[in-house]
Scaffold this motif. Structure first.
Motif, PDB file in Angstrom:
ATOM      1  N   SER A   1       0.827  -1.205   0.000  1.00 31.90           N
ATOM      2  CA  SER A   1       0.000   0.000   0.000  1.00 31.90           C
ATOM      3  C   SER A   1       0.863   1.257   0.000  1.00 31.90           C
ATOM      4  O   SER A   1       2.082   1.189   0.176  1.00 31.90           O
ATOM      5  CB  SER A   1      -0.940  -0.024   1.206  1.00 31.90           C
ATOM      6  OG  SER A   1      -0.198  -0.316   2.356  1.00 31.90           O
ATOM      7  N   ASN A   2       0.226   2.393  -0.186  1.00 27.05           N
ATOM      8  CA  ASN A   2       0.945   3.663  -0.205  1.00 27.05           C
ATOM      9  C   ASN A   2       1.706   3.868   1.089  1.00 27.05           C
ATOM     10  O   ASN A   2       1.175   3.629   2.168  1.00 27.05           O
ATOM     11  CB  ASN A   2      -0.046   4.823  -0.357  1.00 27.05           C
ATOM     12  CG  ASN A   2      -0.444   5.019  -1.802  1.00 27.05           C
ATOM     13  OD1 ASN A   2       0.276   4.601  -2.706  1.00 27.05           O
ATOM     14  ND2 ASN A   2      -1.593   5.622  -2.021  1.00 27.05           N
ATOM     15  N   GLY A   3       2.955   4.274   0.963  1.00 22.91           N
ATOM     16  CA  GLY A   3       3.755   4.535   2.159  1.00 22.91           C
ATOM     17  C   GLY A   3       4.433   3.290   2.723  1.00 22.91           C
ATOM     18  O   GLY A   3       5.091   3.355   3.765  1.00 22.91           O
ATOM     19  N   ALA A   4       4.289   2.148   2.041  1.00 24.27           N
ATOM     20  CA  ALA A   4       4.889   0.901   2.538  1.00 24.27           C
ATOM     21  C   ALA A   4       6.417   0.944   2.499  1.00 24.27           C
ATOM     22  O   ALA A   4       7.088   0.192   3.205  1.00 24.27           O
ATOM     23  CB  ALA A   4       4.380  -0.284   1.729  1.00 24.27           C
ATOM     24  N   GLY A   5       6.974   1.794   1.626  1.00 26.20           N
ATOM     25  CA  GLY A   5       8.427   1.913   1.552  1.00 26.20           C
ATOM     26  C   GLY A   5       9.021   1.412   0.232  1.00 26.20           C
ATOM     27  O   GLY A   5      10.235   1.255   0.117  1.00 26.20           O
ATOM     28  N   LYS A   6       8.171   1.223  -0.763  1.00 29.88           N
ATOM     29  CA  LYS A   6       8.641   0.674  -2.043  1.00 29.88           C
ATOM     30  C   LYS A   6       9.620   1.636  -2.736  1.00 29.88           C
ATOM     31  O   LYS A   6      10.714   1.242  -3.143  1.00 29.88           O
ATOM     32  CB  LYS A   6       7.431   0.376  -2.953  1.00 29.88           C
ATOM     33  CG  LYS A   6       6.393  -0.530  -2.306  1.00 29.88           C
ATOM     34  CD  LYS A   6       5.176  -0.763  -3.183  1.00 29.88           C
ATOM     35  CE  LYS A   6       4.369   0.468  -3.536  1.00 29.88           C
ATOM     36  NZ  LYS A   6       3.668   1.116  -2.396  1.00 29.88           N
ATOM     37  N   SER A   7       9.200   2.886  -2.862  1.00 27.20           N
ATOM     38  CA  SER A   7      10.079   3.852  -3.534  1.00 27.20           C
ATOM     39  C   SER A   7      11.327   4.119  -2.700  1.00 27.20           C
ATOM     40  O   SER A   7      12.417   4.312  -3.248  1.00 27.20           O
ATOM     41  CB  SER A   7       9.333   5.173  -3.775  1.00 27.20           C
ATOM     42  OG  SER A   7       8.261   4.955  -4.656  1.00 27.20           O
TER      43      SER A   7
END
Ligand SMILES: Nc1ncnc2c1ncn2[C@@H]1O[C@H](COP(=O)(O)OP(=O)(O)O)[C@@H](O)[C@H]1O
Ligand SMILES: [Mg+2]
Length: 264
Positions: free
Chosen positions: A40-46
């Motif tokens: 989800s958004n903010g999970a740390g992927k980027s």
């Protein structure tokens, strides 16, 4: 090929906005892996990609690339071996330069410093490559890239990245800003290039079905942790429902990312 060893990363340390994104994160990607990454958004992927590419440096821990500790190596040095494409089609190419000049920059990078110049043969090679994209770019070598559509530009970015012969490719939702038709085209070009050149690739997508269909390994991230890491035969049996159920089991909560669940 690349690994993250016990990496810890805190933004705004010592302020009320302190945010520990990673706490002893470990991850290793093998040569030839095609890893899809969801969460989800903010999970740390980027931010994970930022760690790998050297955009951010961990507070503790190491990043090891081809057996070498590159934790302190700046982004521009790592960029010689790491190719990265972002969501924004404007990010990967220079608007006020022609297609051929943009391509030449990447080809030079691929030739690792050897002196090469733009001649008739190279133009013909570029034209052939552009023809392959099938986006009407083969006769536009002398146009500025700023004149292209988002889809054309992202396809060109992909081609340019291939010309630079990267050892690791990081794709961060690189089709998310495109209309469905162009997103499909760029995605199929992506899978073609990954296969053709055996590129070690990590691809963030918010489309869970796409993450299941592509690649040999799937990572699911949540709150700065890799909570699912599924590969090989196990990955082939996955469905979106199974993935959501596995997430609930390991995290004791429901996976909530409307965007991800909707795009099956
Ligand atoms: N440069 C930054 N400064 C402060 N916080 C950041 C920065 N980059 C990312 N973060 C934070 O790190 C966390 C992970 O963000 P991100 O990696 O962008 O998530 P994702 O790509 O999975 O949506 C978020 O809490 C975000 O606010
Ligand atoms: Mg992101």
């Amino acid at each position: 090929m690349i690994s993250v060893e016990n990496a810890t990363l805190t933004f705004n340390a010592g302020t009320p906005n302190e945010n520990r994104v990673f706490d002893a994160l470990n991850l290793s990607v093998d040569k030839g892996d095609f890893v899809t990454v969801i969460g989800s958004n903010g999970a740390g992927k980027s931010t994970l990609f930022n760690l790998l590419a050297g955009t951010v440096t961990p507070d503790a821990g190491r990043i090891v690339l081809n057996g070498k500790d590159v934790t302190k190596a700046p982004e521009y040095v790592r960029a010689r071996t790491i190719g990265r494409i972002f969501q924004d089609p404007l990010a990967g190419t220079a608007s006020n330069m022609t297609l051929e000049d943009n391509m030449m920059v990447c080809l030079k990078k691929g030739f690792k410093g050897l002196r090469i110049s733009l001649n008739r043969g190279r133009r013909e090679f570029f034209r052939e490559q552009l023809r392959f994209l099938d986006m009407g770019l083969e006769d536009r070598l002398k146009d500025n890239v700023g004149l292209l559509s988002g889809g054309q530009r992202q396809a060109l970015t992909l081609l340019m990245m291939v010309l630079s012969r990267p050892e690791l490719v990081l794709l961060d939702e690189h089709t998310a800003a495109l209309d469905p038709r162009n997103a499909d085209i760029v995605l199929s070009l992506t899978t073609h290039f990954v296969k053709e050149y055996g590129l070690t690739t990590m691809m963030v997508t918010h489309n869970m079905q796409q993450a299941i269909n592509l690649g040999n390994r799937l990572l699911m991230m949540d709150a700065g942790e890799v909570v699912l890491d599924i590969r090989g035969e196990k990955k082939k049996d996955l469905t979106v429902d199974k993935l959501v159920a596995m997430f609930s089991e390991v995290r004791n909560k429901t996976f909530t990312s409307d965007e991800a669940l909707l795009s099956r």
